[in-house]
Design a protein around this motif. Structure first.
Motif, PDB file in Angstrom:
ATOM      1  N   ALA A 573      60.748  79.480 108.466  1.00  0.00           N
ATOM      2  CA  ALA A 573      61.670  79.286 107.347  1.00  0.00           C
ATOM      3  C   ALA A 573      60.906  79.155 106.027  1.00  0.00           C
ATOM      4  CB  ALA A 573      62.531  78.044 107.589  1.00  0.00           C
ATOM      5  N   GLU A 574      59.742  78.515 106.083  1.00  0.00           N
ATOM      6  CA  GLU A 574      58.935  78.374 104.873  1.00  0.00           C
ATOM      7  C   GLU A 574      58.463  79.742 104.385  1.00  0.00           C
ATOM      8  OE1 GLU A 574      55.107  75.759 103.350  1.00  0.00           O
ATOM      9  OE2 GLU A 574      55.239  76.331 105.462  1.00  0.00           O
ATOM     10  N   HIS A 575      58.005  80.573 105.310  1.00  0.00           N
ATOM     11  CA  HIS A 575      57.542  81.913 104.938  1.00  0.00           C
ATOM     12  C   HIS A 575      58.680  82.716 104.311  1.00  0.00           C
ATOM     13  CE1 HIS A 575      55.397  85.723 105.167  1.00  0.00           C
ATOM     14  NE2 HIS A 575      56.468  86.243 105.753  1.00  0.00           N
ATOM     15  N   ALA A 576      59.873  82.634 104.904  1.00  0.00           N
ATOM     16  CA  ALA A 576      61.014  83.379 104.377  1.00  0.00           C
ATOM     17  C   ALA A 576      61.403  82.881 102.992  1.00  0.00           C
ATOM     18  CB  ALA A 576      62.195  83.260 105.339  1.00  0.00           C
ATOM     19  N   LEU A 577      61.341  81.556 102.782  1.00  0.00           N
ATOM     20  CA  LEU A 577      61.701  80.991 101.483  1.00  0.00           C
ATOM     21  C   LEU A 577      60.777  81.512 100.389  1.00  0.00           C
ATOM     22  CD1 LEU A 577      63.273  78.937  99.706  1.00  0.00           C
ATOM     23  CD2 LEU A 577      61.567  77.235 100.373  1.00  0.00           C
ATOM     24  N   PHE A 578      59.476  81.488 100.629  1.00  0.00           N
ATOM     25  CA  PHE A 578      58.548  81.935  99.590  1.00  0.00           C
ATOM     26  C   PHE A 578      58.585  83.453  99.414  1.00  0.00           C
ATOM     27  CE2 PHE A 578      56.930  77.660 100.042  1.00  0.00           C
ATOM     28  CZ  PHE A 578      56.580  77.346  98.737  1.00  0.00           C
ATOM     29  N   GLN A 579      58.931  84.174 100.467  1.00  0.00           N
ATOM     30  CA  GLN A 579      59.139  85.610 100.310  1.00  0.00           C
ATOM     31  C   GLN A 579      60.300  85.865  99.362  1.00  0.00           C
ATOM     32  OE1 GLN A 579      56.367  87.337 101.333  1.00  0.00           O
ATOM     33  NE2 GLN A 579      57.612  88.755 102.554  1.00  0.00           N
ATOM     34  N   GLU A 580      61.392  85.096  99.505  1.00  0.00           N
ATOM     35  CA  GLU A 580      62.552  85.235  98.630  1.00  0.00           C
ATOM     36  C   GLU A 580      62.185  84.877  97.192  1.00  0.00           C
ATOM     37  OE1 GLU A 580      66.420  85.911  97.286  1.00  0.00           O
ATOM     38  OE2 GLU A 580      65.485  86.450  99.209  1.00  0.00           O
ATOM     39  N   LEU A 581      61.408  83.808  97.023  1.00  0.00           N
ATOM     40  CA  LEU A 581      61.000  83.407  95.673  1.00  0.00           C
ATOM     41  C   LEU A 581      60.187  84.503  94.999  1.00  0.00           C
ATOM     42  CD1 LEU A 581      60.021  79.657  96.265  1.00  0.00           C
ATOM     43  CD2 LEU A 581      62.024  80.523  95.051  1.00  0.00           C
ATOM     44  N   ARG A 582      59.281  85.127  95.751  1.00  0.00           N
ATOM     45  CA  ARG A 582      58.457  86.184  95.162  1.00  0.00           C
ATOM     46  C   ARG A 582      59.294  87.434  94.878  1.00  0.00           C
ATOM     47  NH1 ARG A 582      54.384  83.842  98.537  1.00  0.00           N
ATOM     48  NH2 ARG A 582      54.998  85.109 100.325  1.00  0.00           N
ATOM     49  N   ALA A 583      60.262  87.716  95.746  1.00  0.00           N
ATOM     50  CA  ALA A 583      61.062  88.929  95.583  1.00  0.00           C
ATOM     51  C   ALA A 583      61.988  88.850  94.378  1.00  0.00           C
ATOM     52  CB  ALA A 583      61.882  89.180  96.848  1.00  0.00           C
ATOM     53  N   THR A 584      62.415  87.651  94.014  1.00  0.00           N
ATOM     54  CA  THR A 584      63.369  87.494  92.905  1.00  0.00           C
ATOM     55  C   THR A 584      62.716  86.927  91.646  1.00  0.00           C
ATOM     56  OG1 THR A 584      63.984  85.294  93.738  1.00  0.00           O
ATOM     57  CG2 THR A 584      65.300  87.172  94.496  1.00  0.00           C
ATOM     58  N   ALA A 585      61.396  86.826  91.637  1.00  0.00           N
ATOM     59  CA  ALA A 585      60.701  86.184  90.514  1.00  0.00           C
ATOM     60  C   ALA A 585      60.821  86.966  89.217  1.00  0.00           C
ATOM     61  CB  ALA A 585      59.227  85.985  90.867  1.00  0.00           C
ATOM     62  N   ALA A 586      61.043  88.264  89.284  1.00  0.00           N
ATOM     63  CA  ALA A 586      61.058  89.079  88.067  1.00  0.00           C
ATOM     64  C   ALA A 586      62.241  88.745  87.164  1.00  0.00           C
ATOM     65  CB  ALA A 586      61.086  90.561  88.433  1.00  0.00           C
TER      66      ALA A 586
END
Length: 645
Positions: A573-586
């Protein structure tokens, strides 16, 4: 006053070597009230003259609260009670006419017939008084809960808008607890006492007018006879108030221990560490201290009332002796004396009620003053408001900001400067107590700096309202609330201004890896997340953090602050959360705060805080490329744990 129950299971024995430590801790708790209860109780001036001087202000407060709550019920209560009091005087004067007719010379049938008109007036006055009193009681019964409801809503309204730094003030919790615990309860009683005071006052003066007609000396003698009882009532009020001051701080601690012993969330650790005996022992010590305060108040109140009542009884007997002397000396007719007996009984009762309600207004006024003081102080410490519209920022900069918490000797942040722009991710890292969370509070507009400036697109935000600014900020925190709502509402409250569809909720939940978990609940997004209510469900801490993350994602704000957002999450779940943060950071500015440094490697800039200052800053590669540095030291320490893997 309501106290916690005093019946407990036997406490487990505590080892001798630990008992001394426990005794010391509890003795300090009981002796050093200044540590726990941060307001000073000034001695309450209880001279009856002082009470009377304060009475007009207290009555203005009571009727002001009542008038603002319901003008109709306030006016109806007062007018009807005054009219009922006038009927009392009219009935007494009619009673004198009845007695004069019955005690006149002549045949008994003639005397009875002569008394019938006056008797009819007595019956009419009695019926009218009963009708008016019933109607007034109905209006008064509607008034008190309206006042208390309006006051509680107002108090909670101002406390929910108080600046967050108020909670760092060591006396604020006690102040608010005093206002909510007894102040709100006393508001309704103050209004009731004020109305009853007017009622008993009108009845007493009505009876007094009748006594003056019968014989002028009877009224002042009756007043003097009631003064000792008034003294005793006011002394009892003083004892009750000062006892409440001593009682409250310990009661709050005892409620805390009771909660720890009975709450489901603590039940596992209470058993794992066999804490039952330890907590029960401390709970019992506090309850015995509370009991001692209660008994002391009871002794002081009983003594005051006994002295006042005894002296008042002697004085009342003197009134009747005087009445007999006037009758024997011929200065008072028999019919007038009979009427005087009724009038004295009614007057004594009205005067007792008058004194009782003066005491009630005074005593409840003390607690309502606490409520009003907290209400006004809290209102003065409310967050900044402004009519200016706060535009969504594309760049946020801290310009040499400093923040010192109330009562602290040194600043939590000292002259910190940094900048974050849309599309950028910055990370705040460092040891515990370095100032990371404090810095996030400034960025999130929950605190105002005590020095320096916070700039949005180059404009100082000091001219905007705090609530308006926070509309552009979303937070995913490790210190999240377990809201007792449905799963869907728990997510939706992240942005109450947004019209949410089921698809919007699901999108936010998927971003936080919470959708599958929620759909597995008995009623899906309609499941109540609180087991203490019927049909409610309890989540694990990791599941709660997913819901909190979904709440943060649901608010599409230009600034997202993530303060240890994965502290309770499993690795997947932690990996998925930070993946989402990086994907929407722009699409936004992102601020990461975490001790897991592997999660900040992709940040555009990393700020390393140490003792409230920025010790280093740069990208991961830049910081790791330095031969020494706090970030490199911390990262290498964490990476060493994965060396074998």
């Amino acid at each position: 006053m309501d106290n916690p129950t005093r019946e407990h299971a036997p406490a487990q024995a505590i080892p001798v070597q630990d008992q001394g430590i426990l005794d010391l801790e509890v003795d300090l708790e009981l002796a050093d009230d200044a540590h726990w209860h941060k307001f000073t109780a000034q001695l309450v001036d209880t001279r009856f003259r002082t009470v009377l001087l304060r009475l007009p202000a207290l009555l203005r407060m009571a009727f002001g609260l009542a008038w603002s709550a319901s003008r109709f019920d306030t006016a109806a209560t007062v007018v009807l009670q005054v009219a009922a009091g006038l009927m009392t005087a009219f009935g007494l004067l009619a009673t004198r006419g009845v007695l004069e007719s019955l005690l006149a010379t002549g045949p008994t049938p003639d005397r009875v017939r002569a008394a019938i008109p006056a008797l009819a007036w007595v019956m009419a006055a009695t019926a009218a008084r009963a009708t008016l009193s019933t109607a007034a009681g109905w209006a008064q019964a509607r008034l008190s809960p309206r006042v208390q409801t309006a006051a509680e809503l107002h108090l909670l309204g101002v406390t929910s808008r108080v600046e967050l730094s108020a909670y760092d003030d060591d006396s604020y919790a006690d102040d608010v607890q005093r206002a909510r615990n007894r102040g709100l309860h006393s508001l309704g009683q103050l209004v009731d006492n004020a109305v009853d005071l007017i009622t008993s006052g009108v009845r007493f003066f009505a009876v007094g007018a009748a006594l003056l007609v019968i014989h002028p000396v009877l009224l002042p003698v009756l007043v003097v006879a009631a003064l000792p009882e008034g003294w005793g009532a006011v002394r009892a009020a003083r004892a009750s108030y000062l006892g409440q001051v001593q009682w409250l701080a310990r009661a709050r601690r005892s409620w805390t221990f009771g909660y720890l012993l009975s709450d489901r969330r603590h039940a596992g650790e209470v058993r794992a560490f066999n804490l039952s005996g330890y907590l029960l022992t401390r709970y019992g010590r506090l309850l015995r201290a509370i009991l001692g305060t209660d008994l002391q108040v009871a002794r002081e109140q009983t003594a005051a009332r006994a002295i006042g009542g005894s002296l008042s009884g002697v004085a009342t007997a003197g009134v009747y002796v005087l009445l007999g002397a006037l009758l024997i000396s011929g200065n008072l007719e028999l019919a007038a004396a009979g009427t005087a007996v009724f009038a004295l009984q009614a007057g004594s009762g009205a005067l007792s009620m008058l004194i009782f309600n003066i005491n009630g207004v005074y005593e409840n006024g003390l607690y309502v003053h606490d409520y009003a003081e907290v209400r006004d102080t809290t209102a003065r410490r409310a967050e900044r408001v402004s009519d200016r519209h706060a535009p969504a920022p594309r760049q946020i900069a801290l310009d040499a900001v400093t923040l010192t918490y109330p009562g602290a000797d040194s600043p939590a942040l000292a002259e910190v400067s940094l900048t974050v722009r849309t599309g950028e991710t910055i990370a705040l890292v460092g040891a515990n107590g370095g100032g990371k969370s404090t810095l996030s509070k400034l960025l999130g507009c929950t605190y105002e700096p005590t020095g320096g400036r916070v700039l949005w697109d180059g404009v100082d935000i000091a001219g905007y309202g705090a609530a308006q600014l926070r509309e552009h900020v979303s937070v995913i925190s490790q210190d999240f609330a377990h809201w007792p709502f449905t799963a869907g509402e728990d997510i939706r409250i992240g942005d109450q201004s947004r019209t949410a569809t089921r698809a919007d909720l699901e999108s936010a939940a998927r971003a936080a890896e919470a959708h599958d978990m929620i759909t597995d609940l008995p009623d899906g997004y309609r499941t109540l997340l609180d087991r203490s209510f019927k049909g409610g469900q309890e989540l694990s801490q990791g599941q709660w953090q997913r819901v909190a993350a979904a709440r943060g994602f649901f608010r599409a704000a230009p600034l997202l602050i993530c303060d240890e957002p994965s502290a309770a999450l499993d690795p997947r779940a932690e990996h998925a959360l930070f993946q989402e943060l990086r994907a929407t950071a722009a699409d936004r500015m992102t601020v990461l705060i975490t001790h897991r440094l592997a999660n900040v490697r992709h940040a555009d800039r990393i700020y390393v805080l140490d003792h409230g200052r920025i010790a280093e800053s740069g990208s991961h590669e830049e910081l790791m490329g330095r031969p020494t540095g706090l970030y490199r030291e911390l990262f290498v320490l964490q990476a060493a744990g994965y060396g074998d893997a």
